[in-house]
Design a protein around this motif. Sequence first.
Motif, short mmCIF file in Angstrom:
data_model
loop_
_atom_site.label_atom_id
_atom_site.label_comp_id
_atom_site.label_asym_id
_atom_site.label_seq_id
_atom_site.Cartn_x
_atom_site.Cartn_y
_atom_site.Cartn_z
N THR A 259 0.84 -1.20 0.00
CA THR A 259 0.00 0.00 0.00
C THR A 259 0.87 1.25 0.00
O THR A 259 2.06 1.21 0.34
CB THR A 259 -0.94 0.05 1.22
OG1 THR A 259 -0.16 0.23 2.41
CG2 THR A 259 -1.76 -1.23 1.33
N TYR A 260 0.24 2.36 -0.35
CA TYR A 260 0.93 3.66 -0.32
C TYR A 260 -0.12 4.76 -0.25
O TYR A 260 -1.14 4.69 -0.93
CB TYR A 260 1.79 3.84 -1.57
CG TYR A 260 2.41 5.22 -1.71
CD1 TYR A 260 3.35 5.68 -0.78
CD2 TYR A 260 2.06 6.04 -2.77
CE1 TYR A 260 3.90 6.94 -0.91
CE2 TYR A 260 2.62 7.31 -2.91
CZ TYR A 260 3.54 7.74 -1.98
OH TYR A 260 4.10 9.00 -2.11
N HIS A 261 0.11 5.75 0.59
CA HIS A 261 -0.74 6.94 0.60
C HIS A 261 0.02 8.08 -0.05
O HIS A 261 1.09 8.48 0.41
CB HIS A 261 -1.14 7.35 2.02
CG HIS A 261 -2.01 8.57 2.03
ND1 HIS A 261 -3.35 8.54 1.70
CD2 HIS A 261 -1.72 9.88 2.29
CE1 HIS A 261 -3.85 9.76 1.76
NE2 HIS A 261 -2.88 10.59 2.12
N CYS A 267 -4.57 10.31 -2.21
CA CYS A 267 -5.22 9.05 -2.57
C CYS A 267 -4.47 7.89 -1.95
O CYS A 267 -3.28 8.00 -1.62
CB CYS A 267 -5.31 8.88 -4.09
SG CYS A 267 -3.71 8.71 -4.91
N ASP A 268 -5.18 6.78 -1.76
CA ASP A 268 -4.57 5.54 -1.28
C ASP A 268 -4.43 4.57 -2.44
O ASP A 268 -5.32 4.46 -3.29
CB ASP A 268 -5.44 4.90 -0.19
CG ASP A 268 -5.40 5.69 1.11
OD1 ASP A 268 -4.31 5.79 1.69
OD2 ASP A 268 -6.45 6.22 1.52
N GLN A 309 5.43 1.72 -2.53
CA GLN A 309 4.55 0.80 -1.81
C GLN A 309 5.30 0.02 -0.74
O GLN A 309 6.43 -0.39 -0.95
CB GLN A 309 3.91 -0.19 -2.79
CG GLN A 309 2.91 0.44 -3.75
CD GLN A 309 2.37 -0.57 -4.73
OE1 GLN A 309 1.23 -1.00 -4.63
NE2 GLN A 309 3.19 -0.98 -5.68
N VAL A 394 -8.96 0.75 4.91
CA VAL A 394 -9.06 1.34 3.58
C VAL A 394 -10.39 0.86 3.00
O VAL A 394 -10.56 -0.34 2.72
CB VAL A 394 -7.90 0.94 2.66
CG1 VAL A 394 -8.05 1.60 1.30
CG2 VAL A 394 -6.56 1.33 3.29
#
Length: 424
Positions: A259-261, A267-268, A309, A394
Motif C-alpha cells: 500500500t501507499y498513501h 489518494c490511497d 509501496q 481502507v
Amino acid sequence: MSNIYLCVLLAGLCVLANCHHVPGHQGGHDGHEHPQEDQPPTESHQENGLLSYRKIAPSALDFTLKFYHQVHPKADGKNIFFSPVSIVSAFLLVALGAKGNTLDQILSGLCYNQSMTSMQEIDDGVHHLLQWLNRPEAKLELSTGSALFTADKFQLQQEILNKARDLFHADVVPANFKNPEEAVTQINSYIERKTHGKLVDVVKGLDPEMAMVLVNYVFMKGYWEKPFNHELTRKKAFSINNETTVQVDMMYRDGYYLTYHDDELDCDVVQIPYQGNASALFILPQKGKLHQVEQALGREVFLKWEASQKLRRIELSLPKVSLYTSHDVKEALIGLGVTEVFTDQADLSAFTGHPDLKISKAYHKAYLNIHENGTEAAAATVIEIVPTSLPPAVIFDRPYLLMVADHVARVPLFFARIMNPIEH
C-alpha cells in the motif's frame, strides 16, 4: 471505397460466480490471515521473448493512460472499463496492412516512437507477449486472439495472411456479407464462444458492401492469491457522488498488502495479488479528489507508486462489481491523432495491393465481474504475520480507479474507473 469494419472487444475480468473454494486458501472465518509464507512467481523461465515484450511495455502503459484521458471527460459519472492489450493488438493488426502516413499515425497513436523502436521490434514484442499471455500452464487463465472475417472478393496478400496468423494468432474466416444477417450470426457466435458466453449480440448490423470485420477478444479468469471470505460480505453504502449513494455488497479482509498513501494527490493505493503473474492496483482518491487524480495520471505517477509501496496490514473493504461497458475507439483514437485511417485518404493497400480501404467503425465492449474469489492479478511477495493491534482501514466506498497488469511482461491488461459497482 470499401470499408474495413473493426470490432475490438474484451470479456472479462474473472467470471467465478459459482466458485466457493480456492485450494490452498488458509484464511480463517474470522477474516484474518493466518501466518504463512508464499513464494513469489519466478522468472527463471527466461523466455526468449522476455526482453522483446518488455521493450514495448512503456508504450503500452503510455497508451493506456492516454486512451483513458480521451474517454473519461466524455463519460461523466459513468463507469469506464477497457483492455489496452485488446485495442493495441487490434490496431497493430490493422497496421500490417497500412503504409505511409496512415501507418505512422497508427504507431504514433499507440505511443510507439519509431526512432527508438523499429516495426520489427514492435512485431516481435507483441508476438512474444501474446505467447506469454496465452500460455496454457499459467495459474491466471487468460486468452486473447483475433479474427479477420473477410468477404469473398477481398483477397488478402499472402504475406499479410502469414503475419496475421504467426504474429497475432489470428483466425482468417470467410464471411458472406451479402447476407448481413448470416454474417452477423457468424461473427457474434465466434465472439460469444471466445468470451465464454459473456459478450453476446455485439454486432448489431453489417453493410452488405463490407470488405472485412476485424475482431479482437480478451478473456480473463483469475483467483485472488488471498481470497475474501464470503461470510464477511455485508451490504454497505457506496457514495457515487455528494447526492447519490447505492447499497453494494462490500467484501472485507484483514491482511497484508502493498500500500501507499500519496499525500500530494491525496489518494490511497492498494495492490492485490492474483494467483499467477498478475496484480490489481486499486487507487482510491479522497472525497472530491477523483478529478485531481485523473488529471495527474501518467507513467511517472505509476512508477512513483510502484517504488513507494510498503507491505502493511490493513482492513480492506472492497465492493463486488458487475458491469458492462462500451467505448467508441474511433473517437478516442482520432483524439490521439489517428485520423487518416478513418478517411478516404487511408492507405491500407498492403492488405490487398489496392488503396481502396478505410475503417468505418471501431468500438470496444467489455465485461467486468469482481467478487470474493477473484478478478484481479498482482506481483507482490507477501509474508503475513498478524499483530494484535488494529490496522488502519481502507474502504472503497466511493469512486475509484483500477489497473490490472501482468508483472512479468510489465504491461497493463485492463483499466477501469468504477463510479457505480452495480450499474449494468
